[in-house]
Design a protein around this motif. Structure first.
Motif, PDB file in Angstrom:
ATOM      1  N   GLN A 171       0.859  -1.177   0.000  1.00 24.20           N
ATOM      2  CA  GLN A 171       0.000   0.000   0.000  1.00 24.20           C
ATOM      3  C   GLN A 171       0.897   1.229   0.000  1.00 24.20           C
ATOM      4  O   GLN A 171       1.899   1.267   0.716  1.00 24.20           O
ATOM      5  N   GLY A 172       0.552   2.205  -0.816  1.00 22.27           N
ATOM      6  CA  GLY A 172       1.363   3.408  -0.858  1.00 22.27           C
ATOM      7  C   GLY A 172       0.606   4.582  -1.421  1.00 22.27           C
ATOM      8  O   GLY A 172      -0.606   4.499  -1.675  1.00 22.27           O
ATOM      9  N   TRP A 173       1.316   5.685  -1.573  1.00 20.37           N
ATOM     10  CA  TRP A 173       0.782   6.894  -2.195  1.00 20.37           C
ATOM     11  C   TRP A 173       1.716   7.293  -3.326  1.00 20.37           C
ATOM     12  O   TRP A 173       2.938   7.185  -3.197  1.00 20.37           O
ATOM     13  N   VAL A 174       1.139   7.741  -4.435  1.00 20.62           N
ATOM     14  CA  VAL A 174       1.936   8.156  -5.575  1.00 20.62           C
ATOM     15  C   VAL A 174       1.360   9.459  -6.117  1.00 20.62           C
ATOM     16  O   VAL A 174       0.147   9.691  -6.041  1.00 20.62           O
ATOM     17  N   ASN A 175       2.229  10.311  -6.640  1.00 22.92           N
ATOM     18  CA  ASN A 175       1.784  11.557  -7.257  1.00 22.92           C
ATOM     19  C   ASN A 175       1.251  11.246  -8.649  1.00 22.92           C
ATOM     20  O   ASN A 175       2.008  10.879  -9.541  1.00 22.92           O
ATOM     21  N   ALA A 176      -0.053  11.368  -8.815  1.00 22.38           N
ATOM     22  CA  ALA A 176      -0.694  11.107 -10.108  1.00 22.38           C
ATOM     23  C   ALA A 176      -1.269  12.416 -10.629  1.00 22.38           C
ATOM     24  O   ALA A 176      -2.362  12.836 -10.232  1.00 22.38           O
ATOM     25  N   GLY A 177      -0.508  13.102 -11.463  1.00 18.76           N
ATOM     26  CA  GLY A 177      -0.958  14.372 -12.003  1.00 18.76           C
ATOM     27  C   GLY A 177      -1.171  15.433 -10.944  1.00 18.76           C
ATOM     28  O   GLY A 177      -2.083  16.262 -11.069  1.00 18.76           O
ATOM     29  N   GLY A 178      -0.352  15.422  -9.913  1.00 22.58           N
ATOM     30  CA  GLY A 178      -0.477  16.396  -8.829  1.00 22.58           C
ATOM     31  C   GLY A 178      -1.400  15.944  -7.718  1.00 22.58           C
ATOM     32  O   GLY A 178      -1.559  16.665  -6.722  1.00 22.58           O
ATOM     33  N   ILE A 179      -2.025  14.774  -7.852  1.00 24.82           N
ATOM     34  CA  ILE A 179      -2.932  14.238  -6.828  1.00 24.82           C
ATOM     35  C   ILE A 179      -2.209  13.150  -6.045  1.00 24.82           C
ATOM     36  O   ILE A 179      -1.788  12.138  -6.626  1.00 24.82           O
ATOM     37  N   ASN A 180      -2.038  13.347  -4.745  1.00 26.38           N
ATOM     38  CA  ASN A 180      -1.417  12.331  -3.905  1.00 26.38           C
ATOM     39  C   ASN A 180      -2.408  11.178  -3.768  1.00 26.38           C
ATOM     40  O   ASN A 180      -3.436  11.304  -3.102  1.00 26.38           O
ATOM     41  N   THR A 181      -2.104  10.074  -4.407  1.00 22.76           N
ATOM     42  CA  THR A 181      -3.077   9.008  -4.648  1.00 22.76           C
ATOM     43  C   THR A 181      -2.727   7.750  -3.872  1.00 22.76           C
ATOM     44  O   THR A 181      -1.649   7.171  -4.050  1.00 22.76           O
ATOM     45  N   ARG A 182      -3.657   7.320  -3.022  1.00 22.23           N
ATOM     46  CA  ARG A 182      -3.481   6.067  -2.282  1.00 22.23           C
ATOM     47  C   ARG A 182      -3.820   4.894  -3.195  1.00 22.23           C
ATOM     48  O   ARG A 182      -4.778   4.950  -3.959  1.00 22.23           O
ATOM     49  N   PHE A 183      -3.028   3.816  -3.075  1.00 17.88           N
ATOM     50  CA  PHE A 183      -3.276   2.654  -3.919  1.00 17.88           C
ATOM     51  C   PHE A 183      -2.745   1.405  -3.236  1.00 17.88           C
ATOM     52  O   PHE A 183      -1.961   1.467  -2.282  1.00 17.88           O
ATOM     53  N   VAL A 184      -3.165   0.256  -3.747  1.00 15.69           N
ATOM     54  CA  VAL A 184      -2.588  -1.023  -3.360  1.00 15.69           C
ATOM     55  C   VAL A 184      -2.079  -1.695  -4.623  1.00 15.69           C
ATOM     56  O   VAL A 184      -2.677  -1.563  -5.698  1.00 15.69           O
ATOM     57  N   GLN A 185      -0.957  -2.383  -4.493  1.00 15.17           N
ATOM     58  CA  GLN A 185      -0.380  -3.140  -5.613  1.00 15.17           C
ATOM     59  C   GLN A 185      -0.112  -4.556  -5.140  1.00 15.17           C
ATOM     60  O   GLN A 185       0.393  -4.787  -4.032  1.00 15.17           O
ATOM     61  N   ALA A 186      -0.467  -5.529  -5.988  1.00 18.53           N
ATOM     62  CA  ALA A 186      -0.195  -6.935  -5.693  1.00 18.53           C
ATOM     63  C   ALA A 186       0.111  -7.650  -6.997  1.00 18.53           C
ATOM     64  O   ALA A 186      -0.488  -7.367  -8.034  1.00 18.53           O
ATOM     65  N   GLY A 187       1.031  -8.603  -6.945  1.00 16.51           N
ATOM     66  CA  GLY A 187       1.405  -9.346  -8.139  1.00 16.51           C
ATOM     67  C   GLY A 187       2.732  -8.896  -8.696  1.00 16.51           C
ATOM     68  O   GLY A 187       3.317  -7.887  -8.264  1.00 16.51           O
ATOM     69  N   ASN A 188       3.215  -9.638  -9.680  1.00 14.96           N
ATOM     70  CA  ASN A 188       4.482  -9.330 -10.323  1.00 14.96           C
ATOM     71  C   ASN A 188       4.338  -8.070 -11.172  1.00 14.96           C
ATOM     72  O   ASN A 188       3.517  -8.034 -12.093  1.00 14.96           O
ATOM     73  N   PRO A 189       5.115  -7.029 -10.910  1.00 13.20           N
ATOM     74  CA  PRO A 189       5.007  -5.795 -11.707  1.00 13.20           C
ATOM     75  C   PRO A 189       5.249  -6.005 -13.197  1.00 13.20           C
ATOM     76  O   PRO A 189       4.861  -5.160 -14.005  1.00 13.20           O
ATOM     77  N   LYS A 190       5.892  -7.126 -13.563  1.00  7.71           N
ATOM     78  CA  LYS A 190       6.139  -7.414 -14.970  1.00  7.71           C
ATOM     79  C   LYS A 190       4.974  -8.151 -15.634  1.00  7.71           C
ATOM     80  O   LYS A 190       4.985  -8.342 -16.854  1.00  7.71           O
ATOM     81  N   SER A 191       3.979  -8.557 -14.844  1.00  4.22           N
ATOM     82  CA  SER A 191       2.805  -9.227 -15.397  1.00  4.22           C
ATOM     83  C   SER A 191       1.889  -8.201 -16.056  1.00  4.22           C
ATOM     84  O   SER A 191       2.010  -6.990 -15.808  1.00  4.22           O
ATOM     85  N   PRO A 192       0.958  -8.651 -16.899  1.00  5.32           N
ATOM     86  CA  PRO A 192       0.008  -7.710 -17.502  1.00  5.32           C
ATOM     87  C   PRO A 192      -0.738  -6.927 -16.423  1.00  5.32           C
ATOM     88  O   PRO A 192      -1.111  -7.475 -15.381  1.00  5.32           O
TER      89      PRO A 192
END
Length: 292
Positions: free
Chosen positions: A22-43
């Motif tokens: 779980q993290g936050w990323v700057n998406a077009g100036g919006i501090n955006t909370r998200f979750v990521q799961a799985g291999n980043p190289k997968s589709p």
């Protein structure tokens, strides 16, 4: 567990065997909370929640889907624990936020699972930016009709909950999202309560609910010829036990989208993916992998 005993269910029991971030990323100036799961190289598979919701609505789907996909589920602009800028959020704002999120996560193209508002945004993205969308799964799709009773219900329940985020007021929201009371688990209520207790949430809710205004909704709806222009292979979930507006929209969407197929599920409302994950997950994965 003894025979007939209902298994304990929480967000954490769904995530126990899942490696996730779980993290936050700057998406077009919006501090955006998200979750990521799985291999980043997968589709890439992006999961979009509904009105004023958060990524936790996909907790029951991340373990299974992350075995095959790079799963990314953001909290939309104004929603969850993402930034809440002081302006109304129309569909173009959500699409812009989605595209900025994809850029920030270095995703060129993704399949999308969208719930309600998320399905609306997913469909609009497929219309306007077909090069960004691989496949679509639409749950409780919206953005086709303006149904006054449904719009008033959504506005009333969420305004009441954000004005007074008591357990009872927040829990009431989930009665329209899920068919079975046992699926309206305390974890979901507590998370939504924490979201609604944020000091900036009252103003943000007004901005979110602009789409429940008939005039605003009318200019944001996706026209029939636009639905018919969607080229992404699409799976539409049709839930006869959901409200009439969403049931009818699902039926029309699956008939309008050229490459659409549908799954009918009873005993669910807005959140079939959460209410019956054991049914939803294998069908979803099979479709996304192109085996359907």
């Amino acid at each position: 567990m003894s025979e007939g005993e209902t298994p304990y269910r929480s967000i954490w029991t769904h995530m126990l065997r899942t490696s996730f971030t779980q993290g936050w990323v700057n998406a077009g100036g919006i501090n955006t909370r998200f979750v990521q799961a799985g291999n980043p190289k997968s589709p890439a598979l992006i999961m979009l929640p509904g009105t004023a919701s958060s990524w936790e609505c996909f907790a029951a789907n991340l373990e299974s889907h992350s075995k095959h996909f790079n799963c990314l589920a953001p909290d939309f602009i104004g929603c969850g624990f993402t930034d809440k800028p002081d302006h109304d959020y129309e569909i173009a704002d959500y699409v812009g936020h989605l595209l900025a999120f994809m850029k920030a996560m270095e995703v060129e193209k993704a399949s999308i699972i969208g719930v309600s508002l998320g399905a609306w945004v997913a469909a609009r993205t497929a219309v306007d930016h077909p090069e960004k969308v691989d496949k679509l799964i639409l749950l409780a799709p919206s953005g086709m009709i303006s149904h006054a009773k449904t719009m008033n219900r959504i506005r009333g329940a969420r305004t009441k909950a954000v004005d007074d985020p008591s357990w009872e007021n927040v829990e009431t929201i989930f009665s329209s999202l899920m068919y079975s009371p046992e699926n309206r688990i305390p974890d979901l209520v507590a998370i939504r309560q924490a979201i609604y207790r944020q000091p900036e949430m009252k103003a943000a809710m007004n901005h979110i609910l602009c789409l429940q205004d008939p005039d605003v909704r009318a200019r944001n709806n996706i026209a029939e010829d636009e639905w018919k222009s969607i080229q992404a292979p699409t799976l539409v979930y049709v839930a006869p036990d959901d409200s009439e507006a969403f049931y009818n929209t699902a039926l029309r969407a699956k008939n309008m989208i050229p490459n659409a197929q549908s799954v009918e599920m009873y005993g669910v409302k807005h959140w079939p993916h959460f209410e019956k994950p054991d049914e939803f997950n294998p069908v979803s994965i099979e479709f996304l992998l192109g085996k359907g």
